[in-house]
Design an enzyme around this catalytic site. Structure first.
Site, PDB file in Angstrom:
ATOM      1  N   ARG A  16      60.210 -78.350 -16.708  1.00  0.00           N
ATOM      2  CA  ARG A  16      60.893 -79.246 -15.768  1.00  0.00           C
ATOM      3  C   ARG A  16      61.341 -80.552 -16.424  1.00  0.00           C
ATOM      4  O   ARG A  16      62.125 -81.302 -15.871  1.00  0.00           O
ATOM      5  CB  ARG A  16      59.968 -79.529 -14.558  1.00  0.00           C
ATOM      6  CG  ARG A  16      59.796 -78.316 -13.660  1.00  0.00           C
ATOM      7  CD  ARG A  16      58.652 -78.481 -12.661  1.00  0.00           C
ATOM      8  NE  ARG A  16      57.354 -78.135 -13.245  1.00  0.00           N
ATOM      9  CZ  ARG A  16      56.191 -78.165 -12.580  1.00  0.00           C
ATOM     10  NH1 ARG A  16      56.177 -78.532 -11.306  1.00  0.00           N
ATOM     11  NH2 ARG A  16      55.059 -77.833 -13.165  1.00  0.00           N
ATOM     12  N   LYS A  23      56.114 -81.713 -23.339  1.00  0.00           N
ATOM     13  CA  LYS A  23      55.950 -82.685 -22.242  1.00  0.00           C
ATOM     14  C   LYS A  23      54.955 -83.788 -22.575  1.00  0.00           C
ATOM     15  O   LYS A  23      55.222 -84.965 -22.351  1.00  0.00           O
ATOM     16  CB  LYS A  23      55.520 -81.952 -20.965  1.00  0.00           C
ATOM     17  CG  LYS A  23      55.203 -82.887 -19.819  1.00  0.00           C
ATOM     18  CD  LYS A  23      55.183 -82.222 -18.470  1.00  0.00           C
ATOM     19  CE  LYS A  23      53.998 -81.336 -18.243  1.00  0.00           C
ATOM     20  NZ  LYS A  23      53.960 -80.810 -16.862  1.00  0.00           N
ATOM     21  N   ASN A 173      45.049 -81.864  -5.171  1.00  0.00           N
ATOM     22  CA  ASN A 173      44.248 -81.657  -6.371  1.00  0.00           C
ATOM     23  C   ASN A 173      44.859 -82.455  -7.528  1.00  0.00           C
ATOM     24  O   ASN A 173      46.043 -82.317  -7.815  1.00  0.00           O
ATOM     25  CB  ASN A 173      44.256 -80.148  -6.684  1.00  0.00           C
ATOM     26  CG  ASN A 173      43.737 -79.836  -8.069  1.00  0.00           C
ATOM     27  OD1 ASN A 173      42.896 -80.552  -8.595  1.00  0.00           O
ATOM     28  ND2 ASN A 173      44.234 -78.743  -8.647  1.00  0.00           N
ATOM     29  N   ASN A 230      55.803 -84.073 -14.228  1.00  0.00           N
ATOM     30  CA  ASN A 230      56.396 -82.766 -14.509  1.00  0.00           C
ATOM     31  C   ASN A 230      57.886 -82.849 -14.798  1.00  0.00           C
ATOM     32  O   ASN A 230      58.478 -81.894 -15.274  1.00  0.00           O
ATOM     33  CB  ASN A 230      56.151 -81.816 -13.332  1.00  0.00           C
ATOM     34  CG  ASN A 230      54.668 -81.598 -13.107  1.00  0.00           C
ATOM     35  OD1 ASN A 230      53.964 -81.115 -13.983  1.00  0.00           O
ATOM     36  ND2 ASN A 230      54.180 -81.999 -11.946  1.00  0.00           N
ATOM     37  N   TYR A 389      68.818-106.112 -53.551  1.00  0.00           N
ATOM     38  CA  TYR A 389      68.906-104.679 -53.863  1.00  0.00           C
ATOM     39  C   TYR A 389      69.953-104.446 -54.936  1.00  0.00           C
ATOM     40  O   TYR A 389      71.106-104.855 -54.783  1.00  0.00           O
ATOM     41  CB  TYR A 389      69.258-103.940 -52.572  1.00  0.00           C
ATOM     42  CG  TYR A 389      69.240-102.430 -52.658  1.00  0.00           C
ATOM     43  CD1 TYR A 389      68.187-101.764 -53.265  1.00  0.00           C
ATOM     44  CD2 TYR A 389      70.273-101.674 -52.116  1.00  0.00           C
ATOM     45  CE1 TYR A 389      68.165-100.389 -53.332  1.00  0.00           C
ATOM     46  CE2 TYR A 389      70.257-100.288 -52.166  1.00  0.00           C
ATOM     47  CZ  TYR A 389      69.199 -99.654 -52.783  1.00  0.00           C
ATOM     48  OH  TYR A 389      69.186 -98.286 -52.847  1.00  0.00           O
TER      49      TYR A 389
HETATM   50  C1  UD1 Z   1      48.574 -78.354 -11.582  1.00  0.00           C
HETATM   51  C2  UD1 Z   1      47.567 -77.725 -10.615  1.00  0.00           C
HETATM   52  C3  UD1 Z   1      47.779 -78.331  -9.223  1.00  0.00           C
HETATM   53  C4  UD1 Z   1      47.603 -79.849  -9.316  1.00  0.00           C
HETATM   54  C5  UD1 Z   1      48.522 -80.452 -10.374  1.00  0.00           C
HETATM   55  C6  UD1 Z   1      48.162 -81.891 -10.600  1.00  0.00           C
HETATM   56  C7  UD1 Z   1      47.243 -75.429 -11.409  1.00  0.00           C
HETATM   57  C8  UD1 Z   1      47.496 -74.012 -11.147  1.00  0.00           C
HETATM   58  N1  UD1 Z   1      47.781 -76.295 -10.559  1.00  0.00           N
HETATM   59  O1  UD1 Z   1      49.892 -78.033 -11.144  1.00  0.00           O
HETATM   60  O2  UD1 Z   1      46.843 -77.796  -8.306  1.00  0.00           O
HETATM   61  O3  UD1 Z   1      47.852 -80.423  -8.055  1.00  0.00           O
HETATM   62  O4  UD1 Z   1      48.367 -79.756 -11.632  1.00  0.00           O
HETATM   63  O5  UD1 Z   1      49.066 -82.508 -11.476  1.00  0.00           O
HETATM   64  O6  UD1 Z   1      46.551 -75.755 -12.350  1.00  0.00           O
HETATM   65  N2  UD1 Z   1      48.917 -75.662 -18.984  1.00  0.00           N
HETATM   66  C9  UD1 Z   1      48.515 -75.014 -20.122  1.00  0.00           C
HETATM   67  N3  UD1 Z   1      48.751 -73.681 -20.251  1.00  0.00           N
HETATM   68  C10 UD1 Z   1      49.345 -72.953 -19.259  1.00  0.00           C
HETATM   69  C11 UD1 Z   1      49.759 -73.634 -18.103  1.00  0.00           C
HETATM   70  C12 UD1 Z   1      49.535 -74.986 -17.991  1.00  0.00           C
HETATM   71  O7  UD1 Z   1      47.959 -75.642 -21.036  1.00  0.00           O
HETATM   72  O8  UD1 Z   1      49.497 -71.753 -19.440  1.00  0.00           O
HETATM   73  C13 UD1 Z   1      48.680 -77.113 -18.898  1.00  0.00           C
HETATM   74  C14 UD1 Z   1      49.968 -77.902 -18.846  1.00  0.00           C
HETATM   75  O9  UD1 Z   1      50.390 -78.241 -20.137  1.00  0.00           O
HETATM   76  C15 UD1 Z   1      49.570 -79.120 -18.009  1.00  0.00           C
HETATM   77  C16 UD1 Z   1      48.449 -78.592 -17.124  1.00  0.00           C
HETATM   78  O10 UD1 Z   1      48.000 -77.399 -17.689  1.00  0.00           O
HETATM   79  O11 UD1 Z   1      49.078 -80.160 -18.822  1.00  0.00           O
HETATM   80  C17 UD1 Z   1      48.919 -78.350 -15.691  1.00  0.00           C
HETATM   81  O12 UD1 Z   1      50.024 -77.468 -15.711  1.00  0.00           O
HETATM   82  P1  UD1 Z   1      51.347 -77.735 -14.877  1.00  0.00           P
HETATM   83  O13 UD1 Z   1      52.293 -76.631 -15.121  1.00  0.00           O
HETATM   84  O14 UD1 Z   1      51.819 -79.101 -15.062  1.00  0.00           O
HETATM   85  O15 UD1 Z   1      50.751 -77.535 -13.404  1.00  0.00           O
HETATM   86  P2  UD1 Z   1      51.208 -78.222 -12.066  1.00  0.00           P
HETATM   87  O16 UD1 Z   1      52.272 -77.415 -11.468  1.00  0.00           O
HETATM   88  O17 UD1 Z   1      51.462 -79.649 -12.271  1.00  0.00           O
HETATM   89 MG    MG Z   2      51.662 -80.821 -13.914  1.00  0.00          MG
END
Ligand code: UD1
Ligand code: MG
Length: 453
Positions: A16, A23, A173, A230, A389
């Site tokens: 995103r 990111k 969350n 995000n 220089y």
């Molecule tokens: C996530 C939470 C959501 C919460 C929000 C808060 C989940 C499923 N959802 O959503 O409940 O309200 O954060 O900001 O966790 N990441 C990995 N590997 C992966 C996927 C993600 O390392 O395969 C890491 C991302 O880099 C990031 C974090 O996990 O730092 C959260 O992932 P992101 O895709 O941002 O989840 P959100 O949709 O923000």
């Molecule tokens: Mg996130």
């Protein structure tokens, strides 16, 4: 507080953001998102900090190697199959670890260390298998919603999986959790049964409850600290939040900011009492400014110290140490390694680089002073250039105290000028000048008869 280790999730693609930069490497007030999280958690002295990298891992890894964090380990998530899958990759490192495990998101940068300490203590107090950090927010869109039953945490439902009633829940969350060792067992039971077909860490809450364990909630009143980033809009909103906080702190410390909506001041700037900041000023990372200073016009200052009672006007200053009662500008470029001692004046389209300019000296107009040492009470005339220089190497110019340099002088370095010297205007100085001499190094003026045809 008992021992704990931290896991920071930072493997996601961050699609995103629409960026080639991972990111967590996007800068917030000049500092990458991941560093904000690392700083917050490091201050609590965890036994381990394990960062999960995946997408563009090398770029993050290179940065982490540079900043040298205590007890930091890196694990890789080759395929980004979801946040639970990401945490699972840490199992090999922490499976025999006995303390609590704090899981943080690399994209929730404004989290405060006190809140993290509170979450860990809260968890240890109620002895739950997971404590979830939650917050009541005005706009819950995009966040996982906290679903309660009989007043207790039941499960977390993601935006895309939530029904109409769940979407109305404002308790969200934060993506920050404190687990006990049951984490690993719960993770092994997570299934990708959701719209995105990913393994969600959030599913561990319902799973732990199903295992007969307790899941608890810790709610922070500060919704700003749990803002997830995000996309670029959210990044800019976090920037605004930090800016507001910084400006409030400066007002409380007696700094005047004429137009608070039209300045940028890094979170770590230190500015003394009664200093005044005019509209258009940019103060980047690592800047210390003394008392009673005036910063005018679109000045850009980073990584520099400025002493009290100094005035900076429309100037670009980076990597400089500036003393007290110094005047810079309008329109000067003060480059790395410049040291301007007390009462110095550098102004009006002048540039300095790796130059020590001692007390009371002046470089007032249209000059370049690079790789130089200028003594005290020296006057550098308009248009003076240090020719530092030779096309291959840089050389030094040294000018002794109380010397007077006329306008439009070139110093062909390496060259040394003594004390109490006068250099005639228009000279190109190629040889050293001993103290007390007058040096003239220019073509003599000739007067000839004018021929009129
Ligand atoms: C996530 C939470 C959501 C919460 C929000 C808060 C989940 C499923 N959802 O959503 O409940 O309200 O954060 O900001 O966790 N990441 C990995 N590997 C992966 C996927 C993600 O390392 O395969 C890491 C991302 O880099 C990031 C974090 O996990 O730092 C959260 O992932 P992101 O895709 O941002 O989840 P959100 O949709 O923000
Ligand atoms: Mg996130």
């Amino acid at each position: 507080m008992k021992n704990f280790s931290a896991i920071i999730l930072a493997a996601g693609a961050g699609t995103r953001m629409k960026s080639s930069l991972p990111k967590v490497m996007h800068a917030l007030s000049g500092k990458p998102l991941i560093k904000w999280v690392i700083d917050a958690v490091s201050s609590l002295k965890p036994d381990n900090i394990v960062v999960v990298l995946g997408h563009e891992a090398d770029k993050v890894e290179e940065y982490l190697a540079k900043i040298n964090v205590k007890n930091l380990k890196i694990v890789y998530q080759k395929e980004q199959l979801g946040s639970a899958h990401a945490v699972m990759q840490v199992r090999k490192v922490l499976k025999s670890y006995g303390g609590n495990i704090l899981v943080l998101s690399g994209d929730v940068p404004l989290i405060e260390k006190n809140t993290l300490a509170f979450l860990i203590k809260d968890n240890q107090k109620v002895n739950s298998s997971v404590a979830v950090l939650a917050a009541e927010v005005s706009d819950p869109f995009g966040y996982g919603r906290i679903v309660k039953k009989d007043g207790f945490l039941e499960k977390i439902v993601e935006e895309k999986d939530a029904n109409i009633l769940e979407k109305r829940i404002n308790l969200i969350n934060s993506g920050i959790y404190c687990f006990d060792k049951n984490l690993w067992k719960a993770l092994s039971k997570v299934k990708p049964n959701n719209v995105k077909k990913e393994y969600y860490i959030t599913d561990t809450i319902a799973i732990l409850k199903g295992m007969g364990k307790t899941a608890s909630l810790t709610v922070t009143k500060n919704e700003n600290e749990v803002k997830g980033i995000n996309n670029r809009l959210e990044l800019s909103q976090a920037e605004t939040l930090l800016e507001y906080k910084k400006i409030k702190e400066l007002f409380e410390n007696g700094v005047s900011i004429i137009d608070a909506n039209n300045v940028y001041i890094s979170y770590d700037a230190k500015i003394g009492q009664d200093s005044v900041i005019y509209p258009g000023v940019f103060i980047g990372e690592s800047v210390i400014i003394g008392k009673n200073c005036v910063l005018k016009g679109s000045s850009y200052i980073t990584n520099s110290n400025i002493g009290s009672d100094s005035v900076i006007s429309y100037s670009y200053i980076n990597g400089a140490i500036i003393g007290k009662n110094v005047k810079v500008g309008p329109f000067s470029h003060i480059r790395p390694g410049s040291v301007l001692k007390d009462n110095v004046k550098v102004g009006n389209f002048s540039e300095t680089k790796k130059a020590i300019i001692s007390k009371n000296s002046k470089v007032n107009h249209l000059s370049y002073i690079g790789d130089a040492e200028i003594g005290e009470d020296v006057n550098i005339g308009a248009g003076t250039i240090t020719c530092n220089y030779d096309g291959l190497n840089k050389h030094k110019t040294i000018i002794g105290s109380r010397s007077f340099v006329g306008s439009n002088v070139n110093f062909v370095a390496p060259v040394k000028v003594g004390e109490n010297v006068v250099i005639a205007a228009g000279s190109t100085v190629t040889r050293d000048v001993p103290s007390g001499k007058l040096a003239i190094a220019r073509a003599r003026q000739e007067l000839k008869r004018r021929i009129i045809k």
